[in-house]
Scaffold this active site. Structure first.
Site: not given
Ligand code: S3P
Length: 748
Positions: A331, A399, A427, A473, A475, A622, A649, A702
């Site tokens: 970010r 991701g 994914r 989520s 993300q 995670d 994941k 992981r």
């Molecule tokens: C993350 C959100 C999580 C996490 C990933 C990092 C992020 O994923 O598992 O390692 O930085 O926003 P999800 O949004 O798919 O849960």
């Protein structure tokens, strides 16, 4: 394909140098054709080819060679194409596939158009991106194409059966087949191949004309040697290529000339700062490229790294600084890039995932210095300053990069494509594409099942939305909020349960108004971000491996300094506490808008199994692979429910952990949304829990680190395959773990 029949009845090569003879070696070894013939200008060449067993018949007349052939391959200097086509055109039937291997495509197509008028349906131009400075029939190798790309440039006339059979042939060589347009091919190759060759020939020519050339060759060090290697390639071939791809090459030369002029001026004017900047940027781009290149080769060739941990009485002690938080690092680059002014980042995670984000923004024209010892300086370009990248953005394993960037890119004035490695390519991306479409975005998931590549058409006016997330989520939440920055009106996202809130916090740190009320996060589009300083805390997700290792190892005592303890991330501490771990959170403080603390954890008591509270699941999402290792060492049963997200994941973390734990002697059962683990621990007993085993991490970082720490309580050697992805999130893992007392051997 009928597996009992060879792919072709008769293959005719016209010309038989390095490429032709290498391909013929593969065809012979794999019996892909009943007959292979060649016509070459010199009789000696086909005589040699015959003696080597590469062809059944040889000729000096191409007409004799192509008669009755169902595949004709032009493997000759590109400038000879037209003359040869004139002669063989009458013998190219409806069902004959006609292809070539030339480094330029525009002129081959032009020659064919001139000869045929209407192009035959079997005509599919091609270009294997493989070669060597060695030439001729004896230099050919059956593995020349393994791990390389073959570009096919199907035309409007090309029948799909012809493209398909040619693809099968090239795939049999171990190459990856990609298709693109003729124009695209010629432009890409002008930059990646033709210009570097031109420069190498030019440099050597420059030295050869000097009086002192003998000295130059005599004392030539690595630089000259490396740079000039390709100037030993076939002059005839390169002469032809330079003339055939004239327009694209001249453009590339102009670009080179103007860059050379500007670097010359910097030296002339003693502009040390600017010169340093140019060199540093080029260095980091090259390093990144190298990295990506290595990574692709690793995946393509299925070569992986492995860890092994030998059984011994391990100890686990010390004070450590774990690398920066991955989510915060991503970010910091994204928001710093679209902010106005400069953002200074410290503690940046120099792992492959965050570096992929950094490179993506460089590719979109943002000037970014570093990373250098965790320091990054981003010269923000503002909300409308990103530029169209010249190629697909490569997100590697990440991701987070792909989903957050989907939101940002959907709002830009240009089109983009995002690709990823084998794991990311599996994914789900529809979860972010769907709400973005509802905002007016034009976004396609072009993979097989709503998976990458993600293709975005820009210039869409986005509308704010109110969106209820179907899954917890961060993300997806972040991707929508980021699109909302450019959307008209209000965008709000409702989470089923709170997830990590780094996006919200950091947007506020950049001066953007974001409201959180209960589980609803709201912002209004049209504002701006102002550059700021970001201090990235240590990643609690990486720290988790050290916490669990200490919790399962007798007499261990580990302190992890300045770890991020944002309440949306501390599920692992809460769960370990509930399991009875001896863990304390000390010296809590705020750094860069995020709470941090020093975490001390000791191996003083046996953990106990618990039913993990479902409200902790998103807060520890995670950390479950590591927690499953803790649960295996606990006394009694541990049950996890409400964690179906683990199945999508970097790997299916439930199944992959079950497979590995079972191989290590643990009784555990997968469920659709979790796992049941029968812990083998006994109060006060620190003897081994796991048997030795060879386990697969499925290239999931992981998982690889979790099985590594399990090695601390194993009775025999534990070997973990596919550990190279550890570098995506925790590049110093083995070094720090070994300093603490584990002995991990890495085998590349
Ligand atoms: C993350 C959100 C999580 C996490 C990933 C990092 C992020 O994923 O598992 O390692 O930085 O926003 P999800 O949004 O798919 O849960």
């Amino acid at each position: 394909m009928d597996m009992t029949q060879p792919l072709f009845k008769k293959v005719a090569f016209i010309g038989f140098g390095l490429i032709g003879s290498s391909l013929a070696r593969v065809i012979q070894q794999q019996h892909l054709a009943e007959h292979v013939v060649a016509s070459t200008r010199s009789e000696q060449t086909w005589q040699d080819a015959k003696a080597l067993g590469l062809i059944t018949e040889g000729y000096t007349d191409p007409v004799t060679a192509v008669q009755g052939a169902d595949l004709v391959i032009l493997a000759l200097p590109v400038q000879a194409t037209e003359v040869v086509l004139q002669r063989i055109a009458p013998y190219i039937g409806e069902n004959t596939i006609l292809t070539d291997v030339g480094s330029t495509k525009g002129n081959v197509v032009a020659a064919a158009e001139k000869v045929f008028g209407q192009l035959p349906q079997g005509f599919v131009p091609g270009h294997p991106i493989a070669g060597s400075e060695h030439t001729g029939v004896h230099a050919g190798k059956a593995d020349l194409f393994v791990g390389h790309k073959i570009i096919l440039t199907p035309l409007e006339c090309s029948a799909s059966w012809a493209v398909q059979r040619l693809t099968q042939l090239w795939q049999a060589t171990g190459a990856e087949v990609v298709c693109m347009s003729v124009e695209k091919h010629d432009e890409v190759l002008a930059h990646t191949s033709h210009l570097p060759h031109l420069m190498a020939f030019n440099l050597v020519a420059q030295f050869t004309n000097r009086q002192d050339n003998l000295d130059i060759f005599r004392y030539a060090a690595g630089g000259f040697r490396d740079f000039s290697r390709i100037a030993a390639s076939d002059p005839q071939m390169w002469h032809d290529i330079f003339l055939s791809n004239k327009d694209a090459i001249l453009k590339a030369v102009d670009g080179f000339e103007s860059q050379l002029c500007s670097i010359r001026t910097l030296i002339e004017k003693d502009d040390s700062n600017q010169l340093m900047q140019v060199l540093k940027e080029a260095q980091s781009a090259r390093q990144h490229f190298n990295h990506m290149l290595k990574k692709n080769t690793v995946l393509e060739k299925q070569v992986t790294q492995q860890f092994s941990i030998l059984p011994k009485k391990h100890h686990f002690k010390g004070t450590f600084t774990i690398p920066g938080d991955k989510s915060v690092s991503h970010r910091s680059i994204m928001f710093g890039s679209i902010a106005e002014g400069i953002t200074n980042v410290t503690g940046f995670l120099e792992g492959e995932d965050a570096l992929a984000t950094l490179q993506a923004f460089k590719d979109m024209g943002v000037h970014i210095e570093g990373p250098n010892d965790g320091k990054v300086t981003i010269h923000g370009v503002g909300m409308s300053g990103l530029k169209a990248p010249t190629k697909a953005l490569y997100m590697g394993n990440s991701g987070t990069s792909m989903r957050l960037l989907s939101g940002m890119l959907a709002a830009q004035q240009f089109d983009t494509v995002m690709t990823g490695d084998a794991s990311l390519s599996k994914r789900p991306m529809e979860r972010i594409a769907k709400p973005l479409r509802a905002m007016g975005a034009n976004i396609q998931t072009t993979g097989e099942k709503g998976t990458p590549p993600v293709s975005i058409t820009g210039k869409q006016a986005l509308q704010g939305i109110h969106y209820e997330l179907p899954m917890a989520s961060a993300q997806v939440k972040s991707g929508i909020l980021l699109a909302g920055l450019w959307a008209a009106g209000e965008t709000s996202v409702v989470e089923p349960e709170p997830t990590r809130d780094h996006t919200e916090r950091m947007l506020r740190a950049f001066g953007y108004d974001v409201k959180t009320e209960g589980n609803t996060i709201t912002l209004n589009g049209g504002g701006k971000l102002v550059g700021t300083d970001i201090q990235v805390p240590s990643d609690i997700s990486s720290a988790a491996f050290f916490m669990v290792a200490a919790a399962i190892c007798e007499d261990s005592d580990v302190t992890l300094e300045a770890v991020g303890i944002n309440p949306t991330r501390t599920g692992v501490i809460e769960i370990l506490k509930q399991m009875g771990a001896d863990i304390s959170v000390n010296n809590p403080r705020i750094a860069g808008g995020e709470p941090i603390a020093d975490i001390r954890i000791r191996g003083t008591r046996t953990l106990k199994g618990i039913h993990i509270p479902e409200d902790q699941v998103p807060l520890a999402i995670d950390e479950f692979p590591a927690l499953f290792v803790a649960a295996s060492c606990a006394e009694g049963r541990t049950i996890l429910t409400g964690a179906a997200e683990l199945r999508v994941k970097e790997s299916d973390r439930i199944q992959v952990m079950v497979d590995g734990l079972q191989a290590m002697g643990i009784d555990c059962t997968p469920t659709p949304d979790g796992i049941i683990i029968e812990g083998k621990g006994k109060s006060g007993d620190w003897s081994p829990i796991f048997t030795g085993a060879d386990v697969q991490s499925h290239h999931d970082h992981r998982i690889a680190m979790s099985f590594s720490i399990a090695g601390i309580r194993a009775s025999e050697k534990v070997t973990i395959h596919g550990t190279e992805t550890v570098a995506t999130s925790f590049p110093t893992f083995t070094q720090l773990a070994n300093e603490a007392g584990l002995s991990i051997d890495t085998i590349d």
